[in-house]
Write an enzyme that holds these catalytic residues in place. Structure first.
Site, mmCIF file in Angstrom:
data_model
loop_
_atom_site.group_PDB
_atom_site.id
_atom_site.type_symbol
_atom_site.label_atom_id
_atom_site.label_comp_id
_atom_site.label_asym_id
_atom_site.label_seq_id
_atom_site.Cartn_x
_atom_site.Cartn_y
_atom_site.Cartn_z
ATOM 1 N N ARG A 84 51.584 134.016 65.827
ATOM 2 C CA ARG A 84 51.650 135.360 65.449
ATOM 3 C C ARG A 84 51.113 136.554 65.979
ATOM 4 O O ARG A 84 50.888 137.426 65.634
ATOM 5 C CB ARG A 84 51.039 135.357 63.861
ATOM 6 C CG ARG A 84 51.783 134.641 62.877
ATOM 7 C CD ARG A 84 53.073 134.954 62.298
ATOM 8 N NE ARG A 84 53.532 134.385 61.089
ATOM 9 C CZ ARG A 84 54.234 133.216 60.857
ATOM 10 N NH1 ARG A 84 54.424 132.640 61.983
ATOM 11 N NH2 ARG A 84 54.441 132.853 59.941
ATOM 12 N N SER B 237 53.505 136.096 53.937
ATOM 13 C CA SER B 237 52.210 135.436 54.002
ATOM 14 C C SER B 237 51.357 136.858 54.219
ATOM 15 O O SER B 237 51.525 137.662 55.296
ATOM 16 C CB SER B 237 51.983 134.653 55.307
ATOM 17 O OG SER B 237 52.717 133.572 55.051
ATOM 18 N N GLU C 283 47.601 139.057 58.246
ATOM 19 C CA GLU C 283 48.617 139.140 59.070
ATOM 20 C C GLU C 283 49.409 140.434 58.840
ATOM 21 O O GLU C 283 50.037 140.879 59.834
ATOM 22 C CB GLU C 283 49.575 137.908 58.672
ATOM 23 C CG GLU C 283 50.706 137.939 59.764
ATOM 24 C CD GLU C 283 51.829 136.928 59.213
ATOM 25 O OE1 GLU C 283 51.714 136.182 58.298
ATOM 26 O OE2 GLU C 283 52.829 137.015 59.749
HETATM 27 N N1 EPU Z 1 49.328 125.190 49.778
HETATM 28 C C1 EPU Z 1 48.769 125.127 48.817
HETATM 29 N N2 EPU Z 1 48.630 126.035 47.873
HETATM 30 C C2 EPU Z 1 49.202 127.287 47.829
HETATM 31 C C3 EPU Z 1 49.895 127.246 49.101
HETATM 32 C C4 EPU Z 1 50.071 126.478 50.336
HETATM 33 O O1 EPU Z 1 48.025 123.954 48.377
HETATM 34 O O2 EPU Z 1 49.168 128.128 47.194
HETATM 35 C C5 EPU Z 1 49.568 123.885 50.860
HETATM 36 C C6 EPU Z 1 50.999 123.420 50.836
HETATM 37 O O3 EPU Z 1 51.038 122.491 49.656
HETATM 38 C C7 EPU Z 1 51.045 122.843 52.397
HETATM 39 C C8 EPU Z 1 50.076 123.990 53.096
HETATM 40 O O4 EPU Z 1 49.304 124.428 52.144
HETATM 41 O O5 EPU Z 1 50.393 121.533 52.434
HETATM 42 C C9 EPU Z 1 51.037 124.874 53.970
HETATM 43 O O6 EPU Z 1 51.897 125.674 53.115
HETATM 44 P P1 EPU Z 1 53.293 126.168 53.189
HETATM 45 O O7 EPU Z 1 53.921 125.018 54.081
HETATM 46 O O8 EPU Z 1 53.701 126.763 52.138
HETATM 47 O O9 EPU Z 1 52.919 127.028 54.788
HETATM 48 P P2 EPU Z 1 51.842 128.121 54.853
HETATM 49 O O10 EPU Z 1 50.937 127.640 56.090
HETATM 50 O O11 EPU Z 1 50.976 128.588 53.649
HETATM 51 C C10 EPU Z 1 53.210 129.215 56.715
HETATM 52 C C11 EPU Z 1 53.648 130.606 57.298
HETATM 53 C C12 EPU Z 1 55.050 130.964 56.425
HETATM 54 C C13 EPU Z 1 56.015 130.143 56.617
HETATM 55 C C14 EPU Z 1 55.277 128.668 56.091
HETATM 56 C C15 EPU Z 1 56.546 127.759 56.539
HETATM 57 C C16 EPU Z 1 51.710 131.594 58.059
HETATM 58 C C17 EPU Z 1 50.879 132.949 58.180
HETATM 59 N N3 EPU Z 1 52.510 131.392 57.213
HETATM 60 O O12 EPU Z 1 52.738 129.340 55.657
HETATM 61 O O13 EPU Z 1 55.421 132.270 56.974
HETATM 62 O O14 EPU Z 1 57.057 130.310 55.814
HETATM 63 O O15 EPU Z 1 54.268 128.378 56.809
HETATM 64 O O16 EPU Z 1 56.631 127.445 58.064
HETATM 65 O O17 EPU Z 1 51.845 131.240 59.285
HETATM 66 C C18 EPU Z 1 55.308 134.557 56.605
HETATM 67 O O18 EPU Z 1 55.013 134.616 57.874
HETATM 68 O O19 EPU Z 1 55.522 135.715 55.886
HETATM 69 C C19 EPU Z 1 55.697 133.417 56.218
HETATM 70 C C20 EPU Z 1 55.935 133.110 54.806
#
Ligand code: EPU
Length: 336
Positions: A162, A236, A332
């Site tokens: 990012r 995010s 972000e």
């Molecule tokens: N999780 C929870 N509770 C929540 C949210 C997440 O327990 O409320 C856990 C999930 O179960 C999972 C882990 O946290 O084990 C990661 O969650 P997720 O796969 O949804 O991804 P993220 O790390 O929260 C990142 C990106 C997203 C992207 C997803 C999928 C960033 C800041 N965000 O989110 O990007 O879609 O991975 O690759 O890196 C964006 O930038 O706007 C965005 C949506």
């Protein structure tokens, strides 16, 4: 060139905040970008450069100039058909759709990410194990100080999670006009992230086509992320913090099954959404600002929230995460 005084920004931010700016400048060609650069050189007003406004939180009327690209065009390189030359004002997801339709592969996992081509190159957008830096070969821009066009290689843009030089030492120095992406000619799907495989299995798809993979990603995103047209949000809100391996090990011992992504031998990324969820914030609200009930990383405008209300919620969440995990998380989203 569009040059509008006292302009409403409601259509330019997915949080749905009704703020105004003193002046709005929009360029639709490189020449117009050069004219905008000349205006910015002469003015004493501050300015910000925005893309699709999907990563923007406006906390007040902006007493300066807002600059926006409307340069259109998605075309294949005349000889290298898997190289796409895209205007910075195109919508990113239209590029992904074009790729899938034209047998250019590798962008499927980045389906439905809101925002423009220009912003893709500033933010290094990423999802489901793919980052746009893996596809970018060149970024063309007009240098505001000189009005000259510049072409940067992917390496020169200094990409990391990012991050790019456009967000750091080059902030406000360039107006991006065009981005060139190199796609693959053979389809090698990335299916290892999160629940992609589970979703494919659920649909009874053993070996997806690019179109099917794009659809699965769209379905996963739509199930977790609110539609900004229905509920204002900027995806995010926070970046996932990168912590030292020792810190991760200490937490992992405490929280069994804690999700994490290995960055390198010494660092791990901890999902901020998971930590916010653990703090009990998922689905909760503070005034008209809230935390999405399906993904705690997403802050939402429950209707009529001001930017400041969302910032207040952001601060309380940052404080709670710091208290519980001793980890600082940072937005972000660009807060203006
Ligand atoms: N999780 C929870 N509770 C929540 C949210 C997440 O327990 O409320 C856990 C999930 O179960 C999972 C882990 O946290 O084990 C990661 O969650 P997720 O796969 O949804 O991804 P993220 O790390 O929260 C990142 C990106 C997203 C992207 C997803 C999928 C960033 C800041 N965000 O989110 O990007 O879609 O991975 O690759 O890196 C964006 O930038 O706007 C965005 C949506």
């Amino acid at each position: 060139m569009k040059d509008i005084k006292d302009y409403h920004l409601l259509q330019h931010n997915t949080f749905g905040i009704d703020a105004r700016c003193h002046r709005f400048l929009e360029y639709a060609t490189v020449e117009e970008a050069q004219q905008v650069a000349a205006i910015l050189r002469e003015t004493s007003l501050p300015y910000i450069i925005i893309g699709g406004g999907s990563n923007l939180l406006l906390t007040k009327d902006y007493d300066g100039i807002v600059v926006h690209s409307a340069i259109k065009g998605i075309s294949q390189h005349p000889t290298l058909r898997s190289r796409l030359i895209c205007g910075s004002g195109e919508e990113w997801d239209d590029v992904v759709a074009f790729c899938v339709d034209h047998q250019c592969y590798g962008a499927e996992n980045l389906s439905l990410i809101p925002g423009d081509v220009g912003a893709s190159a500033v933010q290094n957008i990423g999802a489901y194990g793919v980052e746009v830096k893996d596809l970018i070969t060149e970024v063309e821009a007009v240098e505001i100080a000189t009005g000259k066009t510049r072409v940067f290689s992917c390496e020169e843009c200094g990409y990391s999670y990012r991050q790019s030089r456009f967000k750091k030492e080059w902030k406000n120095r360039y107006l991006i006009t065009q981005v060139t992406y190199q796609l693959q000619t053979t389809f090698e799907p990335h299916l290892d992230y999160g629940n992609i495989r589970t979703e494919l299995e659920r649909k009874g798809i053993a070996q997806p086509t690019a179109q099917q993979l794009r659809q699965v990603i769209i379905d996963i995103r739509q199930a977790k992320l609110p539609d900004p047209k229905v509920m204002g949000n900027a995806g995010s809100f926070f970046m996932n913090p990168i912590v030292a391996k020792e810190k991760y090990e200490q937490l992992a011992a405490q929280y069994e099954g804690m999700p994490h992504y290995t960055v390198d031998a010494d660092h791990e990324k901890i999902p901020a959404g998971w930590m916010i969820d653990q703090c009990g914030w998922k689905g909760k609200s503070m005034g008209r600002a809230g935390v999405h009930d399906k993904q705690a990383l997403v802050l939402v405008n429950r209707g009529g929230a001001t930017g400041l209300e969302i910032v207040e919620l952001c601060k309380v969440i940052q404080r709670d995460v710091k208290e519980k995990f001793d980890i600082e998380i940072f937005p972000e989203v660009n807060i203006i």
